[in-house]
Design a protein around this motif. Structure first.
Motif, PDB file in Angstrom:
ATOM      1  N   ARG A 195      -2.136  -0.329   7.677  1.00 45.54           N
ATOM      2  CA  ARG A 195      -2.462  -1.690   5.893  1.00 45.54           C
ATOM      3  C   ARG A 195      -3.639  -1.244   4.927  1.00 45.54           C
ATOM      4  O   ARG A 195      -2.748  -0.913   3.852  1.00 45.54           O
ATOM      5  CB  ARG A 195      -2.820  -3.074   6.907  1.00 45.54           C
ATOM      6  N   PHE A 196      -3.985  -0.400   5.011  1.00 44.88           N
ATOM      7  CA  PHE A 196      -5.251  -0.066   4.578  1.00 44.88           C
ATOM      8  C   PHE A 196      -4.865   1.449   4.015  1.00 44.88           C
ATOM      9  O   PHE A 196      -5.442   1.892   3.123  1.00 44.88           O
ATOM     10  CB  PHE A 196      -6.605  -0.252   4.965  1.00 44.88           C
ATOM     11  N   GLN A 197      -4.454   2.223   5.054  1.00 45.97           N
ATOM     12  CA  GLN A 197      -3.568   3.381   4.832  1.00 45.97           C
ATOM     13  C   GLN A 197      -3.181   3.634   3.700  1.00 45.97           C
ATOM     14  O   GLN A 197      -3.060   4.785   2.991  1.00 45.97           O
ATOM     15  CB  GLN A 197      -3.643   3.946   6.057  1.00 45.97           C
ATOM     16  N   VAL A 198      -2.365   2.725   3.060  1.00 47.62           N
ATOM     17  CA  VAL A 198      -1.000   2.908   1.999  1.00 47.62           C
ATOM     18  C   VAL A 198      -2.514   2.111   0.692  1.00 47.62           C
ATOM     19  O   VAL A 198      -0.993   1.714   0.084  1.00 47.62           O
ATOM     20  CB  VAL A 198       0.330   2.220   2.418  1.00 47.62           C
ATOM     21  N   SER A 199      -3.295   1.744   1.290  1.00 51.16           N
ATOM     22  CA  SER A 199      -3.886   1.091   0.186  1.00 51.16           C
ATOM     23  C   SER A 199      -3.825   2.553  -0.634  1.00 51.16           C
ATOM     24  O   SER A 199      -4.075   3.047  -0.506  1.00 51.16           O
ATOM     25  CB  SER A 199      -5.061   0.870   0.232  1.00 51.16           C
ATOM     26  N   GLN A 200      -4.317   2.105  -2.534  1.00 48.15           N
ATOM     27  CA  GLN A 200      -4.148   2.257  -3.409  1.00 48.15           C
ATOM     28  C   GLN A 200      -5.951   4.216  -3.652  1.00 48.15           C
ATOM     29  O   GLN A 200      -5.475   4.470  -4.386  1.00 48.15           O
ATOM     30  CB  GLN A 200      -4.415   1.830  -5.098  1.00 48.15           C
ATOM     31  N   GLU A 201      -6.103   3.187  -2.878  1.00 48.01           N
ATOM     32  CA  GLU A 201      -7.534   3.754  -2.615  1.00 48.01           C
ATOM     33  C   GLU A 201      -7.972   4.836  -1.989  1.00 48.01           C
ATOM     34  O   GLU A 201      -9.079   5.475  -1.516  1.00 48.01           O
ATOM     35  CB  GLU A 201      -8.573   2.660  -2.860  1.00 48.01           C
ATOM     36  N   ALA A 202      -7.150   4.637  -0.727  1.00 46.23           N
ATOM     37  CA  ALA A 202      -7.246   5.556   0.241  1.00 46.23           C
ATOM     38  C   ALA A 202      -6.693   7.099  -0.150  1.00 46.23           C
ATOM     39  O   ALA A 202      -6.362   7.315  -0.874  1.00 46.23           O
ATOM     40  CB  ALA A 202      -5.906   5.114   1.856  1.00 46.23           C
ATOM     41  N   LEU A 203      -7.562   8.004   1.313  1.00 46.13           N
ATOM     42  CA  LEU A 203      -7.586   9.408   1.313  1.00 46.13           C
ATOM     43  C   LEU A 203      -6.329   9.781   1.446  1.00 46.13           C
ATOM     44  O   LEU A 203      -6.225  10.664   2.344  1.00 46.13           O
ATOM     45  CB  LEU A 203      -8.327  10.117   1.524  1.00 46.13           C
ATOM     46  N   ALA A 287       2.706  -2.006  13.818  1.00 42.92           N
ATOM     47  CA  ALA A 287       2.400  -3.193  12.041  1.00 42.92           C
ATOM     48  C   ALA A 287       3.252  -2.600  10.934  1.00 42.92           C
ATOM     49  O   ALA A 287       3.684  -3.435   9.951  1.00 42.92           O
ATOM     50  CB  ALA A 287       1.133  -3.676  11.703  1.00 42.92           C
ATOM     51  N   LEU A 288       3.605  -1.397  11.070  1.00 40.97           N
ATOM     52  CA  LEU A 288       4.427  -0.574   9.755  1.00 40.97           C
ATOM     53  C   LEU A 288       5.738  -1.809   9.157  1.00 40.97           C
ATOM     54  O   LEU A 288       5.812  -1.251   8.706  1.00 40.97           O
ATOM     55  CB  LEU A 288       5.147   0.531  10.507  1.00 40.97           C
ATOM     56  N   ASP A 289       6.360  -2.605  10.369  1.00 43.02           N
ATOM     57  CA  ASP A 289       7.682  -3.626   9.879  1.00 43.02           C
ATOM     58  C   ASP A 289       7.204  -4.357   9.088  1.00 43.02           C
ATOM     59  O   ASP A 289       7.115  -4.685   7.890  1.00 43.02           O
ATOM     60  CB  ASP A 289       7.928  -4.575  11.187  1.00 43.02           C
ATOM     61  N   LEU A 290       5.172  -4.684   9.035  1.00 43.03           N
ATOM     62  CA  LEU A 290       4.986  -5.607   8.096  1.00 43.03           C
ATOM     63  C   LEU A 290       4.627  -5.330   6.132  1.00 43.03           C
ATOM     64  O   LEU A 290       4.039  -6.347   5.767  1.00 43.03           O
ATOM     65  CB  LEU A 290       4.020  -6.107   8.764  1.00 43.03           C
ATOM     66  N   ILE A 291       4.750  -3.706   6.397  1.00 40.60           N
ATOM     67  CA  ILE A 291       4.078  -2.973   5.336  1.00 40.60           C
ATOM     68  C   ILE A 291       4.680  -2.637   4.430  1.00 40.60           C
ATOM     69  O   ILE A 291       5.777  -1.400   4.521  1.00 40.60           O
ATOM     70  CB  ILE A 291       2.947  -1.705   5.816  1.00 40.60           C
ATOM     71  N   THR A 292       5.225  -2.979   3.120  1.00 42.37           N
ATOM     72  CA  THR A 292       5.916  -2.449   2.319  1.00 42.37           C
ATOM     73  C   THR A 292       6.124  -2.018   1.694  1.00 42.37           C
ATOM     74  O   THR A 292       7.158  -2.056   0.328  1.00 42.37           O
ATOM     75  CB  THR A 292       7.617  -3.882   2.393  1.00 42.37           C
ATOM     76  N   GLU A 293       4.771  -2.327   0.917  1.00 40.92           N
ATOM     77  CA  GLU A 293       4.347  -1.930  -0.859  1.00 40.92           C
ATOM     78  C   GLU A 293       2.713  -1.431  -0.828  1.00 40.92           C
ATOM     79  O   GLU A 293       1.796  -1.308   0.369  1.00 40.92           O
ATOM     80  CB  GLU A 293       4.408  -3.318  -1.732  1.00 40.92           C
ATOM     81  N   THR A 294       2.452  -0.595  -1.339  1.00 39.33           N
ATOM     82  CA  THR A 294       1.242  -0.306  -1.759  1.00 39.33           C
ATOM     83  C   THR A 294       0.304  -1.128  -3.070  1.00 39.33           C
ATOM     84  O   THR A 294       0.591  -1.468  -3.790  1.00 39.33           O
ATOM     85  CB  THR A 294       0.500   1.027  -2.028  1.00 39.33           C
ATOM     86  N   CYS A 295      -1.276  -1.710  -2.872  1.00 36.96           N
ATOM     87  CA  CYS A 295      -1.931  -2.722  -3.989  1.00 36.96           C
ATOM     88  C   CYS A 295      -3.216  -1.665  -3.227  1.00 36.96           C
ATOM     89  O   CYS A 295      -3.719  -1.213  -2.806  1.00 36.96           O
ATOM     90  CB  CYS A 295      -1.543  -3.487  -3.891  1.00 36.96           C
ATOM     91  N   SER A 296      -4.105  -2.134  -4.424  1.00 40.66           N
ATOM     92  CA  SER A 296      -5.515  -2.106  -4.672  1.00 40.66           C
ATOM     93  C   SER A 296      -6.198  -3.387  -3.259  1.00 40.66           C
ATOM     94  O   SER A 296      -5.474  -3.885  -2.584  1.00 40.66           O
ATOM     95  CB  SER A 296      -6.221  -2.615  -5.154  1.00 40.66           C
TER      96      SER A 296
END
Length: 318
Positions: A195-203, A287-296
């Motif tokens: 879930r945090f891998q697609v957040s805005q701060e991830a490398l 959990a990819l099915d639950l991850i649909t957008e990126t954010c902070s």
């Protein structure tokens, strides 16, 4: 309703949410963002070397005055590196995949909490014998390397074994409902990676984020193929959950053949040097099915905590 647990009280954080120290993704900016949101951010110690790690640890310390930590691979790291990293004064150190015993005293003597991730009950016993302050029960739904136990039955089994030592849950947790579920199972918090891998701060490169957002659980697979192909010295009993690709499809069930095919390995490594996302590992959990957008990541921590509170308050109501 505040989600106060043994974990939040011990670490002095607002929410029982921990960033998984994902290699290649969890740098100082992401760790700090999670900590600023009220969770515990973790920098990936991994295999990136001291120059990279030192820079990221300083970045985390400079971006937040809240608790943060470091994650290491027990099978790979040495005591000198752990001692050096402890000079940056992390609040916690998470050891995964291997015997934590050689590092336990040094970590505790430095005043950091010792967190040990486990994939079997035998590993949980080893963590307790080493004096872990927290045991992380990782289910096979997790992205990246891990074991085969499913999170749902594994977490309460570890919680029963470890009591009174608090247990955190990992594997397939991506929203407030997942956090609420593992708290109900007896966990004191959750460790989240994908879930945090697609957040805005991830490398993480934008194209990789697009692939993760477009994929689902059924696009992931636990395998040894990519470790063998790239010559990664991971212990063989820890498979890795990644997005499925043509390399996995070609060599599935033929891992031993690949292991002894130097030409095929060399061909793969040459092709992978450019970072071709069609062949390199893309770590991803179920959990990819639950991850649909990126954010902070900061906003994400707050959102997950609030939704967990709502889920727990409304559980059992029709």
């Amino acid at each position: 309703m505040a989600l106060t647990t043994a974990f939040t009280k011990s670490l002095g954080v607002r929410h029982p949410i921990v960033l998984a120290p994902m290699g290649g993704s969890a740098g100082g900016a992401l760790a700090a963002a999670v900590s600023e949101g009220g969770g515990l951010g973790m920098v990936a110690g991994g295999r990136s070397g001291r120059e990279w790690l030192g820079r990221e640890l300083e970045l985390a310390a400079g971006l937040t005055d809240r608790p943060w930590g470091i994650g290491f691979l027990s099978w790979e790291v040495d005591l000198d590196t752990v001692a050096w990293a402890l000079e940056h004064r992390p609040a916690a150190v998470l050891l995964s995949f291997g015997d934590p015993t050689p590092f336990a005293d040094r970590i505790r003597d430095a005043g950091a909490r010792l967190m040990v991730q486990v994939t079997t009950l035998d590993e949980a016993r080893q963590a307790l014998d080493a004096g872990a302050d927290f045991v992380v029960a990782q289910g096979g739904e997790a992205g990246g390397h891990g074991g085969l136990r499913a999170t749902l039955p594994f977490v309460p089994a570890v919680a029963d074994l470890a009591a009174p030592t608090p247990v955190l849950a990992a594997g397939g947790i991506a929203d407030g409902r997942g956090l609420a579920a593992v708290l109900a199972l007896g966990a004191a918090g959750a460790v989240m990676g994908t879930r945090f891998q697609v957040s805005q701060e991830a490398l993480v490169a934008p194209e990789l984020v697009k692939r993760l957002l477009a994929a689902g659980s059924e696009d992931t697979e636990r395998n040894r193929v990519l470790d063998i192909a790239r010559g990664a010295p991971w212990p063989a009993h820890y498979t890795a959950r990644t997005l499925r690709n043509a390399v996995i499809d070609r060599w599935r069930g033929r891992e031993e053949e690949l292991r002894h095919d130097a030409t095929a390995q060399q061909t793969y490594r040459e092709a992978a040097q450019g970072g071709d996302l069609d062949i390199v590992p893309i770590w991803a959990g179920e959990a990819l099915d639950l991850i649909t957008e990126t954010c902070s990541a900061t906003d994400l921590v707050t959102e997950i905590a609030e939704r967990a509170e709502h889920a727990l308050a409304s559980a059992g109501r029709s």
